[in-house]
Each structure stands twice: as C-alpha cells, then as structure tokens.
Motif scaffolding. Structure first.
Motif, PDB file in Angstrom:
ATOM      1  N   ILE A 251      46.332 -20.793 -40.659  1.00 33.09           N
ATOM      2  CA  ILE A 251      46.038 -20.576 -39.235  1.00 33.09           C
ATOM      3  C   ILE A 251      45.240 -21.747 -38.683  1.00 33.09           C
ATOM      4  N   TRP A 252      44.299 -22.266 -39.488  1.00 34.64           N
ATOM      5  CA  TRP A 252      43.531 -23.446 -39.070  1.00 34.64           C
ATOM      6  C   TRP A 252      44.460 -24.612 -38.761  1.00 34.64           C
ATOM      7  N   ALA A 253      45.393 -24.905 -39.652  1.00 33.19           N
ATOM      8  CA  ALA A 253      46.292 -26.031 -39.440  1.00 33.19           C
ATOM      9  C   ALA A 253      47.205 -25.809 -38.239  1.00 33.19           C
ATOM     10  N   ALA A 254      47.595 -24.550 -38.022  1.00 33.52           N
ATOM     11  CA  ALA A 254      48.485 -24.231 -36.905  1.00 33.52           C
ATOM     12  C   ALA A 254      47.792 -24.347 -35.554  1.00 33.52           C
ATOM     13  N   THR A 255      46.465 -24.322 -35.537  1.00 38.49           N
ATOM     14  CA  THR A 255      45.711 -24.326 -34.278  1.00 38.49           C
ATOM     15  C   THR A 255      44.779 -25.522 -34.149  1.00 38.49           C
ATOM     16  N   THR A 256      44.903 -26.488 -35.040  1.00 39.34           N
ATOM     17  CA  THR A 256      44.045 -27.672 -35.022  1.00 39.34           C
ATOM     18  C   THR A 256      44.917 -28.915 -34.877  1.00 39.34           C
ATOM     19  N   GLU A 257      44.749 -29.617 -33.782  1.00 38.65           N
ATOM     20  CA  GLU A 257      45.649 -30.716 -33.447  1.00 38.65           C
ATOM     21  C   GLU A 257      45.672 -31.806 -34.521  1.00 38.65           C
ATOM     22  N   SER A 258      44.521 -32.140 -35.064  1.00 38.49           N
ATOM     23  CA  SER A 258      44.455 -33.236 -36.035  1.00 38.49           C
ATOM     24  C   SER A 258      45.060 -32.873 -37.387  1.00 38.49           C
ATOM     25  N   ALA A 259      45.339 -31.584 -37.612  1.00 38.11           N
ATOM     26  CA  ALA A 259      45.905 -31.147 -38.897  1.00 38.11           C
ATOM     27  C   ALA A 259      47.426 -31.037 -38.853  1.00 38.11           C
ATOM     28  N   LYS A 260      48.021 -31.352 -37.705  1.00 38.41           N
ATOM     29  CA  LYS A 260      49.462 -31.193 -37.561  1.00 38.41           C
ATOM     30  C   LYS A 260      50.225 -32.242 -38.379  1.00 38.41           C
ATOM     31  N   ASN A 261      51.412 -31.854 -38.828  1.00 39.83           N
ATOM     32  CA  ASN A 261      52.322 -32.738 -39.561  1.00 39.83           C
ATOM     33  C   ASN A 261      51.682 -33.292 -40.834  1.00 39.83           C
ATOM     34  N   GLN A 262      50.973 -32.423 -41.534  1.00 46.38           N
ATOM     35  CA  GLN A 262      50.289 -32.800 -42.763  1.00 46.38           C
ATOM     36  C   GLN A 262      50.592 -31.786 -43.866  1.00 46.38           C
ATOM     37  N   ALA A 263      50.438 -32.234 -45.108  1.00 46.75           N
ATOM     38  CA  ALA A 263      50.512 -31.346 -46.265  1.00 46.75           C
ATOM     39  C   ALA A 263      49.118 -31.223 -46.860  1.00 46.75           C
ATOM     40  N   PHE A 264      48.728 -29.998 -47.207  1.00 43.90           N
ATOM     41  CA  PHE A 264      47.394 -29.742 -47.744  1.00 43.90           C
ATOM     42  C   PHE A 264      47.481 -28.889 -49.008  1.00 43.90           C
ATOM     43  N   ASN A 265      46.726 -29.283 -50.027  1.00 44.13           N
ATOM     44  CA  ASN A 265      46.477 -28.350 -51.116  1.00 44.13           C
ATOM     45  C   ASN A 265      45.612 -27.215 -50.595  1.00 44.13           C
ATOM     46  N   CYS A 266      45.749 -26.043 -51.183  1.00 45.66           N
ATOM     47  CA  CYS A 266      44.857 -24.944 -50.815  1.00 45.66           C
ATOM     48  C   CYS A 266      44.511 -24.139 -52.060  1.00 45.66           C
ATOM     49  N   THR A 267      43.334 -24.423 -52.608  1.00 45.48           N
ATOM     50  CA  THR A 267      42.804 -23.647 -53.716  1.00 45.48           C
ATOM     51  C   THR A 267      41.412 -23.164 -53.318  1.00 45.48           C
ATOM     52  N   ASN A 268      40.843 -22.310 -54.157  1.00 44.69           N
ATOM     53  CA  ASN A 268      39.539 -21.727 -53.822  1.00 44.69           C
ATOM     54  C   ASN A 268      38.420 -22.745 -53.761  1.00 44.69           C
ATOM     55  N   GLY A 269      38.648 -23.915 -54.360  1.00 49.08           N
ATOM     56  CA  GLY A 269      37.625 -24.957 -54.323  1.00 49.08           C
ATOM     57  C   GLY A 269      36.711 -24.949 -55.529  1.00 49.08           C
ATOM     58  N   ASP A 270      36.907 -23.970 -56.428  1.00 48.31           N
ATOM     59  CA  ASP A 270      36.149 -23.951 -57.675  1.00 48.31           C
ATOM     60  C   ASP A 270      37.129 -23.953 -58.841  1.00 48.31           C
ATOM     61  N   PHE A 271      36.609 -24.006 -60.055  1.00 46.32           N
ATOM     62  CA  PHE A 271      37.431 -23.968 -61.256  1.00 46.32           C
ATOM     63  C   PHE A 271      36.944 -22.837 -62.152  1.00 46.32           C
ATOM     64  N   PHE A 272      37.799 -22.376 -63.029  1.00 43.98           N
ATOM     65  CA  PHE A 272      37.409 -21.351 -63.984  1.00 43.98           C
ATOM     66  C   PHE A 272      38.096 -21.644 -65.308  1.00 43.98           C
ATOM     67  N   THR A 273      37.595 -21.076 -66.377  1.00 48.07           N
ATOM     68  CA  THR A 273      38.320 -21.049 -67.641  1.00 48.07           C
ATOM     69  C   THR A 273      38.892 -19.648 -67.788  1.00 48.07           C
ATOM     70  N   TRP A 274      40.009 -19.525 -68.484  1.00 52.98           N
ATOM     71  CA  TRP A 274      40.574 -18.199 -68.703  1.00 52.98           C
ATOM     72  C   TRP A 274      39.634 -17.336 -69.541  1.00 52.98           C
ATOM     73  N   LYS A 275      38.778 -17.975 -70.323  1.00 55.09           N
ATOM     74  CA  LYS A 275      37.782 -17.227 -71.093  1.00 55.09           C
ATOM     75  C   LYS A 275      36.860 -16.449 -70.157  1.00 55.09           C
ATOM     76  N   LYS A 276      36.361 -17.113 -69.098  1.00 57.62           N
ATOM     77  CA  LYS A 276      35.493 -16.430 -68.132  1.00 57.62           C
ATOM     78  C   LYS A 276      36.281 -15.427 -67.295  1.00 57.62           C
ATOM     79  N   PHE A 277      37.492 -15.807 -66.918  1.00 55.50           N
ATOM     80  CA  PHE A 277      38.340 -14.910 -66.123  1.00 55.50           C
ATOM     81  C   PHE A 277      38.605 -13.629 -66.903  1.00 55.50           C
ATOM     82  N   TRP A 278      38.929 -13.763 -68.197  1.00 55.17           N
ATOM     83  CA  TRP A 278      39.268 -12.608 -69.027  1.00 55.17           C
ATOM     84  C   TRP A 278      38.082 -11.658 -69.157  1.00 55.17           C
ATOM     85  N   LYS A 279      36.897 -12.229 -69.331  1.00 55.06           N
ATOM     86  CA  LYS A 279      35.692 -11.397 -69.442  1.00 55.06           C
ATOM     87  C   LYS A 279      35.467 -10.613 -68.151  1.00 55.06           C
ATOM     88  N   ALA A 280      35.641 -11.287 -66.993  1.00 55.75           N
ATOM     89  CA  ALA A 280      35.454 -10.612 -65.707  1.00 55.75           C
ATOM     90  C   ALA A 280      36.480  -9.501 -65.521  1.00 55.75           C
TER      91      ALA A 280
END
Length: 379
Positions: A251-280
């Motif tokens: 929605i940000w890219a669709a409504t922000t002029e400077s973001a038009k005609n661009q490709a963006f990665n979109c991840t949560n911005g953090d990293f995890f190990t499957w070891k921590k994920f599995w415990k959670a």
C-alpha cells in the motif's frame, strides 16, 4: 510519506487478486483501516473459489469468484467493475511441478486480469499495479525436478539490483507481462517476499498452517515435534515476511510517488535461526522436542498417514472442514528447512526509499497461531 493527492471525485478502488490467501486477507484488513494511506478505499476481492465462511465478508465491497486462467470468465466477471479500479494488488499464484508450466499459467492469469481491466477503454481508471513475487527471483526454480539440482544462485543477502538468473522463472515472466501489457501512464511496484507468515488455509505454501497442523497432531497423539530440516538451517540465519508487513509495504508503494516503478524486497527486517523458531513454536503448542536429536526427520513420510487423525481433530474441535492435504505442504517445509545457504534478504533499498516497517518474527508466531485458532483452522 509522499502520498498521491486524494480527490473526492476519484476515490481509491482496490482489486485484490487472490483475496483469500495470506496476503490477500491482510490487504483487505489494512485497506479497511481509516489510517491507511489513500483511505477511504473501496475494496473488491477476487479468487477462483467461493468466499469461505472464515473470511470476514464485511472487509470487501464485493467478492468476485473468477478463474483468472480462463480468459472469457475473467472478462465476464471483471468487466462490470473494470472502469472503477484504480489499484490492482496481485497476490495470486498457481504452482505446478514444472517451471515451464508455472511460467505459462501465471503469465496467462496476469495477462487475462490486465486485459479485463483495460477492456473499459477510455473509462479505465487504473493508476497502479502491485505485483507480489518472492525470493525465488534470486534462487531460481528450486522446486523444479529438472532445473532445481543445477541452479547456481545468487549469494545472500539478496539485493534487488541482482541480475536475473539464466533459468525459467515465472516471476521474471510476470515482470515482463507488466512491462509489455500496462499502459505507459500506469505505474507498478514489485514486492519480493521471503517465507510468508499468515493465517489462511488457502495458501499452499503457508508454513505457519503446515507447522500448526503438524504440531497439533503431535500433541494429539503424544508425539515429539521433530525438526525436518538440516543441522545447517538449525544453526544459521533465515528470514520471513509477515503478511501484515507485506500489505503495509504494498500500500505504501502504491500511494508513494517516489516508490513507483520499483522492485522491493519485503522481509520482517530481522533474522532468526530455526532452532529459536522451533523453541517458540513448541511453547505456543505445548509440544516437546529433543534438541540433541538428529535433524532431518522425514515429516512428509510421517504426515502421509495422518489424514484420518486430522479428520478426527477437525470433528472433535468443530474446526472449519478441511482436508489436511488441501491446507498443508510438507514438501515445501522440507525444502525451506534444508537450504544449504543462509536465506536472508537486504532491506536497504526499501529503507532508502522511505519504508521503515518491520516485524519481530518470533513475536509473530503466537499472533498468527492465535488468528488461526480464532478462524477455527486449528484448535
């Protein structure tokens, strides 16, 4: 945030293609939020199958059941609203064993919807087209039985400036369709997700649902929740994309002029190990696992004989009537937990252009499990 000017005579009208999938649901919820950029939005949703009873119908002005692979059906169903639509959010896909088939099918679906919107001619109001793809853009067709074993992929972290790989890839084909089929005045944005976390049973690669079903059966049968991945992924970094964050960025890219005609990665911005994920995950489902146990458990083989167990659980807890094979994909779980590289993306470009959204991956686990329970997908 740099937004498009609003006009009472030209309201924002969204068409979500793939509305009942993980990101489709999050988009519908976000577009109904009065604080969302571009509000107020009029929201149409389209999907191949009828609207399920777990989907809040109030989120949509109207739902359209249409098969995007059927050109005539798509034109028939979308032509009555084509002149209204200002923004298309494409979050649909079909996956087949062969990547060549994926290219043909997904390109045809996309072309059919674009042509249906353009069929309104001079009355066409389309301003922006949002295309969701994924990190297979950088890895190649890893699921393909022929190409998958031969791929030489890009080195992580993945960045949007990386060139295309010399293999068939339906993500490349879809970007080419946008470039050739959209009118020159219509802008676009491409959003490359990682492993998506969300809460609908209509997304084949929904890791949360697959693992939720697996954990539920383990608890029901008193079995250990064993890890199907490798020691490498257990100890090395991976990333995810919360479907709420994907909706926010789109929605940000669709409504922000400077973001038009661009490709963006979109991840949560953090990293995890499957070891921590599995415990959670174990904590949320109250299941046990042995950390010292050898990795690489055959979850596909184990779950192949559990259809009747899932049927018992659905009946006992009054869940939404689902067949385990229709809502899980343990082959995909096995693939992502056995990568031989760190599956991580750079979010630098997105931040540089002004999108600062983020999500704590481990905190998203109890959130989405809670949503799945509210929706009566799992007990």
């Amino acid at each position: 945030m740099e937004k498009e000017p609003s006009s009472s005579s030209s309201p924002a009208v969204a068409l979500i293609v793939g509305a009942t999938g993980m990101v489709g649901l999050s988009l519908a919820e976000a577009l109904n939020n009065p604080s969302t950029p571009g509000s107020p939005w009029k929201v149409y949703g389209v999907a191949r199958r009828p609207l399920p009873n777990w989907f809040p119908a109030s989120l949509l002005h109207s739902f359209i059941s249409a098969d995007a692979l059927d050109r005539q059906d798509t034109l028939l169903k979308l032509s009555p609203i084509a002149h209204e639509v200002t923004h298309v959010f494409w979050v649909a896909l079909q996956i087949h064993e062969s990547e060549e088939v994926n290219v043909s099918v997904n390109s045809s679906m996309l072309s059919n919807v674009i042509d249906a919107i353009k069929s309104s001619g001079e009355r066409c109001s389309l301003k922006h087209f949002t295309l969701q793809t994924g990190t297979k853009h950088y890895m190649g067709p890893v699921y393909d039985p022929v190409h998958g074993s031969k791929i030489v992929m890009h080195e992580a972290p993945f960045e949007e400036c990386m060139p295309r790989l010399p293999y068939p890839n339906f993500y490349y084909a879809q970007e080419d369709v946008l470039a050739s089929a959209l009118p020159p005045e219509v802008t676009y944005s491409v959003h490359r997700s990682s492993i998506i976390a969300g809460a609908t049973p209509r997304s084949l690669f929904n890791t949360m649902v697959s693992l939720g079903v697996y954990a539920t059966i383990c608890r029901y049968r008193g079995l250990p929740f064993r890890y199907p991945g490798s020691r490498y992924t257990w100890e090395h970094f991976c990333d995810m994309s919360d479907s709420r964050l994907l909706a926010e960025q789109q929605i940000w890219a669709a409504t922000t002029e400077s973001a038009k005609n661009q490709a963006f990665n979109c991840t949560n911005g953090d990293f995890f190990t499957w070891k921590k994920f599995w415990k959670a995950f174990c904590q949320v489902f109250d299941v046990e696992f042995d950390e010292e146990e050898e990795c690489g458990f055959d979850v596909v083989g184990m779950m192949a004989g559990m259809e009747h167990v899932w049927d018992e659980i659905v009946e006992k807890h009054g869940l939404v009537r689902t067949k385990m094979a229709d809502i899980t994909c343990f082959d995909a779980v096995t693939v992502v937990t056995n990568f031989k590289f760190q599956h991580v993306c750079s979010m630098n470009k997105s931040r540089k252009f002004g999108f600062l959204g983020y999500c704590n991956t481990l905190e998203s686990i109890p959130y989405w499990v809670g949503r799945m329970r509210e929706m009566k997908i799992i007990p």
